[in-house]
Write a protein that holds these residues in place. Structure first.
Motif, short mmCIF file in Angstrom:
data_model
loop_
_atom_site.label_atom_id
_atom_site.label_comp_id
_atom_site.label_asym_id
_atom_site.label_seq_id
_atom_site.Cartn_x
_atom_site.Cartn_y
_atom_site.Cartn_z
N LYS A 79 0.84 -1.21 0.00
CA LYS A 79 0.00 0.00 0.00
C LYS A 79 0.87 1.26 0.00
O LYS A 79 0.59 2.21 -0.73
CB LYS A 79 -0.94 0.01 1.22
N CYS A 80 1.94 1.26 0.81
CA CYS A 80 2.84 2.42 0.85
C CYS A 80 3.47 2.69 -0.52
O CYS A 80 3.62 3.84 -0.92
CB CYS A 80 3.92 2.22 1.91
N ALA A 81 3.85 1.63 -1.24
CA ALA A 81 4.45 1.80 -2.56
C ALA A 81 3.44 2.44 -3.52
O ALA A 81 3.76 3.37 -4.27
CB ALA A 81 4.93 0.46 -3.11
N MET A 82 2.21 1.95 -3.49
CA MET A 82 1.17 2.52 -4.35
C MET A 82 0.89 3.97 -3.99
O MET A 82 0.75 4.83 -4.86
CB MET A 82 -0.11 1.68 -4.23
N ILE A 83 0.83 4.25 -2.70
CA ILE A 83 0.54 5.61 -2.24
C ILE A 83 1.67 6.57 -2.60
O ILE A 83 1.41 7.70 -3.05
CB ILE A 83 0.26 5.60 -0.72
N ALA A 84 2.91 6.14 -2.44
CA ALA A 84 4.04 7.01 -2.81
C ALA A 84 3.98 7.36 -4.30
O ALA A 84 4.18 8.51 -4.68
CB ALA A 84 5.37 6.33 -2.47
N ARG A 85 3.71 6.36 -5.12
CA ARG A 85 3.58 6.62 -6.57
C ARG A 85 2.44 7.59 -6.84
O ARG A 85 2.57 8.54 -7.61
CB ARG A 85 3.34 5.29 -7.30
N ASP A 86 1.28 7.36 -6.20
CA ASP A 86 0.12 8.24 -6.40
C ASP A 86 0.43 9.66 -5.94
O ASP A 86 -0.02 10.63 -6.56
CB ASP A 86 -1.10 7.71 -5.65
N LEU A 87 1.17 9.80 -4.85
CA LEU A 87 1.55 11.13 -4.38
C LEU A 87 2.45 11.83 -5.40
O LEU A 87 2.36 13.04 -5.59
CB LEU A 87 2.28 11.02 -3.03
N MET A 88 3.31 11.06 -6.05
CA MET A 88 4.24 11.64 -7.02
C MET A 88 3.52 12.08 -8.30
O MET A 88 3.64 13.22 -8.73
CB MET A 88 5.34 10.65 -7.37
N ARG B 181 7.98 -0.35 -17.07
CA ARG B 181 7.67 1.09 -17.02
C ARG B 181 8.94 1.86 -16.70
O ARG B 181 9.95 1.28 -16.34
CB ARG B 181 6.62 1.37 -15.96
N GLU B 182 8.86 3.19 -16.83
CA GLU B 182 9.97 4.03 -16.40
C GLU B 182 10.02 4.04 -14.88
O GLU B 182 8.98 3.98 -14.22
CB GLU B 182 9.79 5.47 -16.90
N PRO B 183 11.21 4.14 -14.29
CA PRO B 183 11.30 4.20 -12.82
C PRO B 183 10.66 5.47 -12.26
O PRO B 183 10.66 6.51 -12.90
CB PRO B 183 12.81 4.20 -12.56
N TYR B 184 10.11 5.33 -11.07
CA TYR B 184 9.69 6.48 -10.27
C TYR B 184 10.84 6.68 -9.27
O TYR B 184 11.04 5.86 -8.39
CB TYR B 184 8.40 6.19 -9.50
N LEU B 185 11.59 7.75 -9.42
CA LEU B 185 12.81 7.92 -8.62
C LEU B 185 12.48 8.36 -7.20
O LEU B 185 11.88 9.41 -6.99
CB LEU B 185 13.73 8.93 -9.28
N VAL B 186 12.86 7.54 -6.23
CA VAL B 186 12.61 7.83 -4.82
C VAL B 186 13.91 7.64 -4.03
O VAL B 186 14.50 6.58 -4.05
CB VAL B 186 11.52 6.90 -4.23
N ALA B 187 14.33 8.71 -3.37
CA ALA B 187 15.57 8.66 -2.58
C ALA B 187 15.29 8.13 -1.18
O ALA B 187 14.36 8.57 -0.50
CB ALA B 187 16.17 10.08 -2.48
N THR B 188 16.12 7.18 -0.76
CA THR B 188 16.03 6.66 0.60
C THR B 188 16.39 7.76 1.60
O THR B 188 17.26 8.60 1.33
CB THR B 188 17.03 5.48 0.76
#
Length: 199
Positions: free
Chosen positions: A121-130, A185-192
């Motif tokens: 769910k967090c992965a989906m939400i982070a993508r949706d936020l982006m 798909r293209e990456p969604y870039l997320v920094a740790t």
């Protein structure tokens, strides 16, 4: 002395032209986009102190910020695509084997099952936020469906989040990859650790 009819471009000039063209494309791609800061500064890491002036004046981007509680709100209120969640979780369970549990008190299979659900769910939400998700508008969440026009994001995690919730490693790994449960798909870039400079 070169022949006057020789129209070839010297290698050093060709290389400079190519670098200029690549730079122009990068500038055009970044301009008007945003860096999404999910949470704040992580453990005093210098790169996690998101410098708005750098993004705005140097890169032509803006910085959008959300509090980490937005993840919990969206999970608790079901602000994610439930149909996608079903097949995302199934895909994850089939394709992401668990490693060794190094916790002093290993988590039970029931705990791990809930943690996987939370992480997906967090992965989906982070993508949706982006980048947004039109499905959310169909569910009555018009504002949430628009996203933040982010070309890059960072997830704070440490330690206020990770002392209580599963960490952001899965969302960062799957979003930074070139595929997920929806295919290539293209990456969604997320920094740790919201390390915007490494991002």
């Amino acid at each position: 002395v070169k022949d006057a009819t020789d129209r070839s471009i010297p290698e050093d000039v060709a290389e400079k032209l190519l670098l200029f063209a690549k730079s122009a494309l990068a500038v055009a791609e970044m301009r008007g986009k945003s860096y999404l800061s999910m949470g704040g500064s992580s453990m005093g890491i210098a790169g996690s102190m998101v410098n708005h002036d750098f993004f705005e004046k140097y890169l032509g981007m803006r910085v959008e910020s959300i509090d980490m509680s937005e993840f919990i709100r969206r999970i608790d209120e079901g602000i994610y695509d439930p149909e996608e969640f079903k097949y995302a979780l199934e895909w994850t369970r089939e394709n992401c084997p668990e490693g060794k549990d190094y916790n002093a008190q290993p988590h039970t299979p029931e705990q791990k099952s809930k943690e996987w659900e939370f992480c997906v769910k967090c992965a989906m939400i982070a993508r949706d936020l982006m980048v947004g998700n039109p499905k959310l508008a169909e569910m009555g969440f018009k504002e949430e469906s628009m996203g933040r026009n982010a070309i890059l994001a960072g997830f704070q995690g440490q330690r206020q989040w990770t002392d209580h919730f599963p960490n952001g490693d899965f969302l960062e790994a799957i979003l930074n990859s070139s595929f997920d449960w929806n295919g290539i798909r293209e990456p969604y870039l997320v920094a740790t650790e919201n390390d915007s400079l490494n991002g």
